[in-house]
Design a protein around this motif. Structure first.
Motif, PDB file in Angstrom:
ATOM      1  N   PRO A  17       7.408  21.291   5.266  1.00  0.00           N
ATOM      2  CA  PRO A  17       6.980  19.896   5.394  1.00  0.00           C
ATOM      3  C   PRO A  17       5.791  19.722   6.339  1.00  0.00           C
ATOM      4  O   PRO A  17       5.042  18.766   6.221  1.00  0.00           O
ATOM      5  N   ALA A  18       5.584  20.636   7.247  1.00  0.00           N
ATOM      6  CA  ALA A  18       4.477  20.517   8.191  1.00  0.00           C
ATOM      7  C   ALA A  18       3.128  20.687   7.500  1.00  0.00           C
ATOM      8  O   ALA A  18       2.103  20.277   8.025  1.00  0.00           O
ATOM      9  N   PHE A  19       3.125  21.300   6.317  1.00  0.00           N
ATOM     10  CA  PHE A  19       1.872  21.522   5.610  1.00  0.00           C
ATOM     11  C   PHE A  19       1.412  20.300   4.825  1.00  0.00           C
ATOM     12  O   PHE A  19       0.355  20.303   4.239  1.00  0.00           O
ATOM     13  N   ALA A  20       2.226  19.250   4.762  1.00  0.00           N
ATOM     14  CA  ALA A  20       1.867  18.071   3.975  1.00  0.00           C
ATOM     15  C   ALA A  20       0.619  17.398   4.530  1.00  0.00           C
ATOM     16  O   ALA A  20      -0.261  17.004   3.783  1.00  0.00           O
ATOM     17  N   VAL A  21       0.535  17.230   5.853  1.00  0.00           N
ATOM     18  CA  VAL A  21      -0.646  16.629   6.461  1.00  0.00           C
ATOM     19  C   VAL A  21      -1.654  17.744   6.700  1.00  0.00           C
ATOM     20  O   VAL A  21      -1.427  18.648   7.491  1.00  0.00           O
ATOM     21  N   ASN A  22      -2.762  17.659   6.002  1.00  0.00           N
ATOM     22  CA  ASN A  22      -3.795  18.686   6.116  1.00  0.00           C
ATOM     23  C   ASN A  22      -4.579  18.525   7.414  1.00  0.00           C
ATOM     24  O   ASN A  22      -4.735  17.406   7.910  1.00  0.00           O
ATOM     25  N   PRO A  23      -5.106  19.608   7.948  1.00  0.00           N
ATOM     26  CA  PRO A  23      -5.861  19.520   9.209  1.00  0.00           C
ATOM     27  C   PRO A  23      -7.079  18.598   9.127  1.00  0.00           C
ATOM     28  O   PRO A  23      -7.451  17.984  10.123  1.00  0.00           O
ATOM     29  N   ASP A  24      -7.667  18.461   7.947  1.00  0.00           N
ATOM     30  CA  ASP A  24      -8.830  17.580   7.832  1.00  0.00           C
ATOM     31  C   ASP A  24      -8.448  16.100   7.869  1.00  0.00           C
ATOM     32  O   ASP A  24      -9.308  15.240   8.018  1.00  0.00           O
ATOM     33  N   GLU A  25      -7.157  15.791   7.764  1.00  0.00           N
ATOM     34  CA  GLU A  25      -6.696  14.411   7.824  1.00  0.00           C
ATOM     35  C   GLU A  25      -6.387  13.959   9.244  1.00  0.00           C
ATOM     36  O   GLU A  25      -6.337  12.766   9.521  1.00  0.00           O
ATOM     37  N   VAL A  26      -6.149  14.875  10.137  1.00  0.00           N
ATOM     38  CA  VAL A  26      -5.682  14.560  11.485  1.00  0.00           C
ATOM     39  C   VAL A  26      -6.790  13.852  12.269  1.00  0.00           C
ATOM     40  O   VAL A  26      -7.947  14.278  12.276  1.00  0.00           O
ATOM     41  N   LEU A  27      -6.400  12.766  12.947  1.00  0.00           N
ATOM     42  CA  LEU A  27      -7.351  12.009  13.767  1.00  0.00           C
ATOM     43  C   LEU A  27      -7.575  12.711  15.095  1.00  0.00           C
ATOM     44  O   LEU A  27      -6.682  13.386  15.620  1.00  0.00           O
ATOM     45  N   ALA A  28      -8.758  12.530  15.671  1.00  0.00           N
ATOM     46  CA  ALA A  28      -9.094  13.177  16.938  1.00  0.00           C
ATOM     47  C   ALA A  28      -8.299  12.589  18.104  1.00  0.00           C
ATOM     48  O   ALA A  28      -7.916  13.310  19.032  1.00  0.00           O
ATOM     49  N   ASP A  29      -8.047  11.294  18.073  1.00  0.00           N
ATOM     50  CA  ASP A  29      -7.301  10.633  19.141  1.00  0.00           C
ATOM     51  C   ASP A  29      -5.799  10.847  18.925  1.00  0.00           C
ATOM     52  O   ASP A  29      -5.253  10.407  17.916  1.00  0.00           O
ATOM     53  N   ARG A  37       1.161   8.972  11.994  1.00  0.00           N
ATOM     54  CA  ARG A  37       2.324   9.762  11.561  1.00  0.00           C
ATOM     55  C   ARG A  37       3.576   8.885  11.475  1.00  0.00           C
ATOM     56  O   ARG A  37       4.381   9.027  10.565  1.00  0.00           O
ATOM     57  N   ALA A  38       3.726   7.965  12.443  1.00  0.00           N
ATOM     58  CA  ALA A  38       4.885   7.077  12.424  1.00  0.00           C
ATOM     59  C   ALA A  38       4.842   6.152  11.200  1.00  0.00           C
ATOM     60  O   ALA A  38       5.861   5.934  10.537  1.00  0.00           O
ATOM     61  N   LEU A  39       3.666   5.624  10.897  1.00  0.00           N
ATOM     62  CA  LEU A  39       3.529   4.761   9.718  1.00  0.00           C
ATOM     63  C   LEU A  39       3.719   5.552   8.425  1.00  0.00           C
ATOM     64  O   LEU A  39       4.345   5.069   7.478  1.00  0.00           O
ATOM     65  N   SER A  40       3.211   6.766   8.393  1.00  0.00           N
ATOM     66  CA  SER A  40       3.359   7.603   7.203  1.00  0.00           C
ATOM     67  C   SER A  40       4.806   7.947   6.934  1.00  0.00           C
ATOM     68  O   SER A  40       5.208   8.122   5.784  1.00  0.00           O
ATOM     69  N   ALA A  41       5.605   8.039   7.989  1.00  0.00           N
ATOM     70  CA  ALA A  41       7.036   8.335   7.814  1.00  0.00           C
ATOM     71  C   ALA A  41       7.787   7.145   7.233  1.00  0.00           C
ATOM     72  O   ALA A  41       8.882   7.310   6.693  1.00  0.00           O
ATOM     73  N   SER A  52       8.704  10.732   2.198  1.00  0.00           N
ATOM     74  CA  SER A  52       7.669   9.902   2.795  1.00  0.00           C
ATOM     75  C   SER A  52       6.310  10.513   2.451  1.00  0.00           C
ATOM     76  O   SER A  52       6.233  11.682   2.069  1.00  0.00           O
ATOM     77  N   ILE A  53       5.254   9.734   2.620  1.00  0.00           N
ATOM     78  CA  ILE A  53       3.917  10.276   2.341  1.00  0.00           C
ATOM     79  C   ILE A  53       3.546  11.329   3.371  1.00  0.00           C
ATOM     80  O   ILE A  53       2.681  12.162   3.133  1.00  0.00           O
ATOM     81  N   ASP A  54       4.235  11.313   4.508  1.00  0.00           N
ATOM     82  CA  ASP A  54       3.993  12.313   5.545  1.00  0.00           C
ATOM     83  C   ASP A  54       4.510  13.683   5.122  1.00  0.00           C
ATOM     84  O   ASP A  54       3.981  14.707   5.538  1.00  0.00           O
ATOM     85  N   ASP A  55       5.544  13.717   4.284  1.00  0.00           N
ATOM     86  CA  ASP A  55       6.155  14.973   3.854  1.00  0.00           C
ATOM     87  C   ASP A  55       5.671  15.453   2.497  1.00  0.00           C
ATOM     88  O   ASP A  55       5.970  16.570   2.101  1.00  0.00           O
ATOM     89  N   SER A  56       4.955  14.614   1.758  1.00  0.00           N
ATOM     90  CA  SER A  56       4.590  14.922   0.384  1.00  0.00           C
ATOM     91  C   SER A  56       3.221  15.586   0.278  1.00  0.00           C
ATOM     92  O   SER A  56       2.301  15.271   1.028  1.00  0.00           O
ATOM     93  N   ASN A  57       3.108  16.497  -0.680  1.00  0.00           N
ATOM     94  CA  ASN A  57       1.832  17.156  -0.959  1.00  0.00           C
ATOM     95  C   ASN A  57       1.110  16.535  -2.154  1.00  0.00           C
ATOM     96  O   ASN A  57       0.066  17.048  -2.569  1.00  0.00           O
ATOM     97  N   LEU A  60      -1.603  11.360  -4.459  1.00  0.00           N
ATOM     98  CA  LEU A  60      -1.478   9.959  -4.083  1.00  0.00           C
ATOM     99  C   LEU A  60      -1.009   9.821  -2.637  1.00  0.00           C
ATOM    100  O   LEU A  60      -1.473   8.950  -1.910  1.00  0.00           O
ATOM    101  N   ALA A  61      -0.101  10.694  -2.207  1.00  0.00           N
ATOM    102  CA  ALA A  61       0.371  10.659  -0.820  1.00  0.00           C
ATOM    103  C   ALA A  61      -0.781  10.962   0.135  1.00  0.00           C
ATOM    104  O   ALA A  61      -0.909  10.319   1.188  1.00  0.00           O
ATOM    105  N   LYS A  62      -1.623  11.913  -0.241  1.00  0.00           N
ATOM    106  CA  LYS A  62      -2.785  12.225   0.598  1.00  0.00           C
ATOM    107  C   LYS A  62      -3.709  11.011   0.681  1.00  0.00           C
ATOM    108  O   LYS A  62      -4.194  10.666   1.766  1.00  0.00           O
ATOM    109  N   ASP A  63      -3.943  10.348  -0.442  1.00  0.00           N
ATOM    110  CA  ASP A  63      -4.795   9.159  -0.447  1.00  0.00           C
ATOM    111  C   ASP A  63      -4.217   8.067   0.449  1.00  0.00           C
ATOM    112  O   ASP A  63      -4.950   7.400   1.186  1.00  0.00           O
ATOM    113  N   LEU A  64      -2.901   7.891   0.395  1.00  0.00           N
ATOM    114  CA  LEU A  64      -2.260   6.883   1.240  1.00  0.00           C
ATOM    115  C   LEU A  64      -2.338   7.266   2.720  1.00  0.00           C
ATOM    116  O   LEU A  64      -2.541   6.402   3.570  1.00  0.00           O
ATOM    117  N   ARG A  65      -2.166   8.546   3.024  1.00  0.00           N
ATOM    118  CA  ARG A  65      -2.299   8.990   4.425  1.00  0.00           C
ATOM    119  C   ARG A  65      -3.700   8.717   4.938  1.00  0.00           C
ATOM    120  O   ARG A  65      -3.893   8.239   6.065  1.00  0.00           O
TER     121      ARG A  65
END
Length: 151
Positions: A17-29, A37-41, A52-57, A60-65
């Protein structure tokens, strides 16, 4: 050797599940990323439906994240982000539906069913308590009972 392979396999599966959020999506702050992450859950993947979109690969989940992160960086509050996504995808996108007139029956049905079941048991028990359980005594049995009670 077999135990090590099994342990390695279990560790790889636990990190899936940790691979669902790609490194290029992560915010700097980190604070904004934590909000994202809380909203995505809280948001359902419309493709997977039980993740949740946080756990999905799913794409559409990526677009929502990405949409959630974009709205957060634009300065929207958490509630505003959720309202925006619900306005586009409907209440179904929320993993925990909000209480409203539309969902009142959904939230109240379990309590109503328990209450109805309790009331029906109470009515059934009261009706049954007033009824005699045996048959009437015959004349001989009544005479014997009267004789025993007089002694």
């Amino acid at each position: 050797m077999m135990r090590r392979l099994l342990l390695a396999f279990v560790l790889m599966l636990s990190a899936a599940p940790a691979f669902a959020v790609n490194p290029d999506e992560v915010l700097a702050d980190p604070a904004l990323e934590a909000r994202a992450r809380a909203l995505s859950a809280e948001l359902r993947c419309m493709v997977c439906q039980n993740q949740s979109i946080d756990d999905s690969n799913a794409d559409l989940a990526k677009d929502l994240r990405l949409l959630v992160r974009e709205r957060i960086t634009d300065g929207d509050s958490d509630e505003a982000v959720l309202n925006y996504i619900v306005s586009r995808y409907g209440e179904f996108v929320l993993l925990k539906p909000r209480f409203s007139m539309k969902t009142g029956l959904l939230w109240g049905a379990p309590a109503l069913l328990v209450l109805a079941g309790g009331l029906s048991l109470l009515v059934f028990a009261r009706k049954r308590a007033g009824k005699p359980t045996g048959s009437k005594l015959t004349a001989d049995e009544q005479a014997k009972l009267s004789e025993l009670l007089e002694k």
